[in-house]
Design a protein around this motif. Structure first.
Motif, PDB file in Angstrom:
ATOM      1  N   THR A   5      37.618  43.669  34.543  1.00  0.00           N
ATOM      2  CA  THR A   5      36.517  43.286  35.352  1.00  0.00           C
ATOM      3  C   THR A   5      35.251  42.731  34.242  1.00  0.00           C
ATOM      4  O   THR A   5      34.217  42.377  34.686  1.00  0.00           O
ATOM      5  CB  THR A   5      35.722  44.559  36.120  1.00  0.00           C
ATOM      6  OG1 THR A   5      35.571  45.650  34.937  1.00  0.00           O
ATOM      7  CG2 THR A   5      36.545  45.139  36.969  1.00  0.00           C
ATOM      8  N   ARG A   8      34.154  36.901  34.102  1.00  0.00           N
ATOM      9  CA  ARG A   8      33.988  36.657  35.634  1.00  0.00           C
ATOM     10  C   ARG A   8      34.704  35.146  35.648  1.00  0.00           C
ATOM     11  O   ARG A   8      34.379  34.154  35.068  1.00  0.00           O
ATOM     12  CB  ARG A   8      32.665  36.344  36.016  1.00  0.00           C
ATOM     13  CG  ARG A   8      32.086  37.873  35.853  1.00  0.00           C
ATOM     14  CD  ARG A   8      30.476  37.736  36.132  1.00  0.00           C
ATOM     15  NE  ARG A   8      30.140  37.349  37.154  1.00  0.00           N
ATOM     16  CZ  ARG A   8      30.145  38.171  38.358  1.00  0.00           C
ATOM     17  NH1 ARG A   8      30.341  39.386  38.274  1.00  0.00           N
ATOM     18  NH2 ARG A   8      29.790  37.764  39.542  1.00  0.00           N
ATOM     19  N   TRP A   9      35.957  35.359  36.344  1.00  0.00           N
ATOM     20  CA  TRP A   9      36.564  33.833  36.540  1.00  0.00           C
ATOM     21  C   TRP A   9      36.392  33.309  37.854  1.00  0.00           C
ATOM     22  O   TRP A   9      36.271  34.137  38.746  1.00  0.00           O
ATOM     23  CB  TRP A   9      38.043  33.902  36.442  1.00  0.00           C
ATOM     24  CG  TRP A   9      38.211  35.132  35.130  1.00  0.00           C
ATOM     25  CD1 TRP A   9      37.985  35.657  34.118  1.00  0.00           C
ATOM     26  CD2 TRP A   9      39.299  36.114  35.516  1.00  0.00           C
ATOM     27  NE1 TRP A   9      38.606  36.517  33.510  1.00  0.00           N
ATOM     28  CE2 TRP A   9      39.453  37.023  34.525  1.00  0.00           C
ATOM     29  CE3 TRP A   9      40.229  36.305  36.525  1.00  0.00           C
ATOM     30  CZ2 TRP A   9      40.334  37.977  34.391  1.00  0.00           C
ATOM     31  CZ3 TRP A   9      41.378  37.378  36.355  1.00  0.00           C
ATOM     32  CH2 TRP A   9      41.275  38.311  35.439  1.00  0.00           C
ATOM     33  N   THR A  10      36.528  32.019  38.004  1.00  0.00           N
ATOM     34  CA  THR A  10      36.705  31.470  39.348  1.00  0.00           C
ATOM     35  C   THR A  10      38.040  30.553  39.032  1.00  0.00           C
ATOM     36  O   THR A  10      38.164  29.778  38.070  1.00  0.00           O
ATOM     37  CB  THR A  10      35.525  30.424  39.654  1.00  0.00           C
ATOM     38  OG1 THR A  10      34.405  31.413  39.831  1.00  0.00           O
ATOM     39  CG2 THR A  10      35.633  29.742  41.005  1.00  0.00           C
ATOM     40  N   ARG A  11      38.788  30.600  39.891  1.00  0.00           N
ATOM     41  CA  ARG A  11      40.228  29.839  39.712  1.00  0.00           C
ATOM     42  C   ARG A  11      40.441  29.262  41.140  1.00  0.00           C
ATOM     43  O   ARG A  11      40.591  29.958  42.084  1.00  0.00           O
ATOM     44  CB  ARG A  11      41.209  30.904  39.389  1.00  0.00           C
ATOM     45  CG  ARG A  11      42.522  30.153  39.509  1.00  0.00           C
ATOM     46  CD  ARG A  11      43.246  29.747  38.323  1.00  0.00           C
ATOM     47  NE  ARG A  11      44.310  29.290  38.349  1.00  0.00           N
ATOM     48  CZ  ARG A  11      45.169  28.354  37.687  1.00  0.00           C
ATOM     49  NH1 ARG A  11      44.515  27.501  37.000  1.00  0.00           N
ATOM     50  NH2 ARG A  11      46.385  28.051  38.135  1.00  0.00           N
ATOM     51  N   LYS A 123      44.946  36.144  31.967  1.00  0.00           N
ATOM     52  CA  LYS A 123      43.883  36.897  31.276  1.00  0.00           C
ATOM     53  C   LYS A 123      43.867  38.175  30.562  1.00  0.00           C
ATOM     54  O   LYS A 123      43.146  38.540  29.575  1.00  0.00           O
ATOM     55  CB  LYS A 123      42.640  36.529  32.226  1.00  0.00           C
ATOM     56  CG  LYS A 123      42.479  35.211  32.986  1.00  0.00           C
ATOM     57  CD  LYS A 123      41.776  34.226  32.017  1.00  0.00           C
ATOM     58  CE  LYS A 123      41.549  33.126  32.661  1.00  0.00           C
ATOM     59  NZ  LYS A 123      40.604  32.216  31.720  1.00  0.00           N
ATOM     60  N   THR A 149      34.932  34.279  53.004  1.00  0.00           N
ATOM     61  CA  THR A 149      35.215  35.167  51.707  1.00  0.00           C
ATOM     62  C   THR A 149      35.984  36.447  52.193  1.00  0.00           C
ATOM     63  O   THR A 149      35.838  36.896  53.448  1.00  0.00           O
ATOM     64  CB  THR A 149      33.979  35.786  51.077  1.00  0.00           C
ATOM     65  OG1 THR A 149      33.276  36.473  51.778  1.00  0.00           O
ATOM     66  CG2 THR A 149      33.240  34.405  50.221  1.00  0.00           C
ATOM     67  N   ALA A 168      39.255  41.130  43.682  1.00  0.00           N
ATOM     68  CA  ALA A 168      39.288  39.818  43.719  1.00  0.00           C
ATOM     69  C   ALA A 168      38.552  39.596  44.987  1.00  0.00           C
ATOM     70  O   ALA A 168      38.954  39.666  45.972  1.00  0.00           O
ATOM     71  CB  ALA A 168      40.700  39.061  43.543  1.00  0.00           C
ATOM     72  N   SER A 180      39.338  29.772  45.487  1.00  0.00           N
ATOM     73  CA  SER A 180      38.768  30.319  44.137  1.00  0.00           C
ATOM     74  C   SER A 180      38.602  31.820  44.467  1.00  0.00           C
ATOM     75  O   SER A 180      38.224  32.444  45.455  1.00  0.00           O
ATOM     76  CB  SER A 180      37.504  29.557  44.023  1.00  0.00           C
ATOM     77  OG  SER A 180      36.439  29.751  44.896  1.00  0.00           O
ATOM     78  N   PHE A 181      38.441  32.334  43.133  1.00  0.00           N
ATOM     79  CA  PHE A 181      38.338  33.926  43.433  1.00  0.00           C
ATOM     80  C   PHE A 181      37.472  34.385  41.950  1.00  0.00           C
ATOM     81  O   PHE A 181      37.704  33.751  41.115  1.00  0.00           O
ATOM     82  CB  PHE A 181      39.447  34.797  43.543  1.00  0.00           C
ATOM     83  CG  PHE A 181      40.641  34.760  42.353  1.00  0.00           C
ATOM     84  CD1 PHE A 181      40.506  35.687  41.646  1.00  0.00           C
ATOM     85  CD2 PHE A 181      41.597  33.889  42.093  1.00  0.00           C
ATOM     86  CE1 PHE A 181      41.328  35.488  40.216  1.00  0.00           C
ATOM     87  CE2 PHE A 181      42.529  33.714  40.993  1.00  0.00           C
ATOM     88  CZ  PHE A 181      42.392  34.683  40.339  1.00  0.00           C
ATOM     89  N   GLU A 182      36.886  35.654  41.946  1.00  0.00           N
ATOM     90  CA  GLU A 182      36.362  36.132  41.088  1.00  0.00           C
ATOM     91  C   GLU A 182      36.589  37.803  41.299  1.00  0.00           C
ATOM     92  O   GLU A 182      36.560  38.294  42.133  1.00  0.00           O
ATOM     93  CB  GLU A 182      34.589  36.084  41.063  1.00  0.00           C
ATOM     94  CG  GLU A 182      33.985  36.414  40.183  1.00  0.00           C
ATOM     95  CD  GLU A 182      32.383  36.160  40.283  1.00  0.00           C
ATOM     96  OE1 GLU A 182      31.863  35.702  39.441  1.00  0.00           O
ATOM     97  OE2 GLU A 182      31.996  36.255  41.333  1.00  0.00           O
ATOM     98  N   GLN A 184      35.766  41.236  40.280  1.00  0.00           N
ATOM     99  CA  GLN A 184      34.588  42.199  40.169  1.00  0.00           C
ATOM    100  C   GLN A 184      35.134  43.677  39.871  1.00  0.00           C
ATOM    101  O   GLN A 184      36.087  44.067  40.277  1.00  0.00           O
ATOM    102  CB  GLN A 184      33.767  42.131  41.487  1.00  0.00           C
ATOM    103  CG  GLN A 184      33.203  40.956  41.580  1.00  0.00           C
ATOM    104  CD  GLN A 184      32.353  40.684  42.818  1.00  0.00           C
ATOM    105  OE1 GLN A 184      32.040  41.527  43.650  1.00  0.00           O
ATOM    106  NE2 GLN A 184      31.646  39.491  43.001  1.00  0.00           N
TER     107      GLN A 184
END
Length: 184
Positions: A5, A8-11, A123, A149, A168, A180-182, A184
């Motif tokens: 966690t 913080r990624w966005t893909r 990652k 979302t 995610a 896209s996802f992040e 948390q």
């Protein structure tokens, strides 16, 4: 903070069958003053069935009183496994030729889970599992409009042997299935 966690990624990912825009041939009967809604519904249904797994329940309902008119627009309702999406139809001429575009993406949860797991593993090396079951999804398929979302659970073990879990948060970016996802 855990390795899962911390970043913080966005893909962005493309995960769906694309039912964004298609052009169909003439949809008027020879002596008819309205579009052939049965033919239009069948054409859209056929295209959707080519995208989804065999046996997936699909249907399209279009209005029956549409007069051929260049530039005319109307909507049809697509149903896939009990989930509804709006199809915007535009008449390209007065002869019954149309194009259509879905307002929603058709997302396949197995693809979403695989791609999220692959990105998390890249990652944070380890063994990870992702489970996505958005509310309203059915049999691994989810129809969602851009901006929707939903959460996917990510669990696993880092290379160092630490048990980790996270969420995610997935956002549907467009009607072509890009997400896209992040974490948390």
């Amino acid at each position: 903070m855990s390795p899962l966690t911390n970043p913080r990624w966005t893909r962005p990912l493309a995960l769906s069958a694309i039912l964004a825009t298609a052009t169909l041939g003439t949809l008027t009967a020879c002596s008819s003053s309205t579009l052939d809604e049965d033919k239009l519904s069948q054409e859209i249904t056929t295209q959707v069935q080519a995208l989804v797994p065999e046996g997936t329940q699909t249907s399209v309902d279009c209005p029956s009183d549409i007069k051929p008119e260049q530039g005319g627009t109307f909507t049809c309702t697509l149903t896939v496994n009990g989930q509804d999406a709006t199809i915007d139809v535009t008449q390209t001429d007065a002869d019954g030729n149309v194009t259509f575009e879905s307002q929603s993406a058709i997302l396949f949860m197995d693809q979403a889970q695989d791609e999220i797991t692959k990105e998390v593993t890249a990652k944070v090396p380890g063994t990870w599992t992702t489970t996505c079951t958005p509310p309203g999804s059915s049999e691994g398929i989810y129809l969602a409009e851009p901006g929707t979302t939903f959460d996917c659970a990510v669990t696993g073990t880092t290379e160092a042997g630490e048990q980790q879990s996270g969420t995610a948060v997935v956002t549907v970016d467009d009607n072509e299935g890009n997400i896209s996802f992040e974490i948390q």
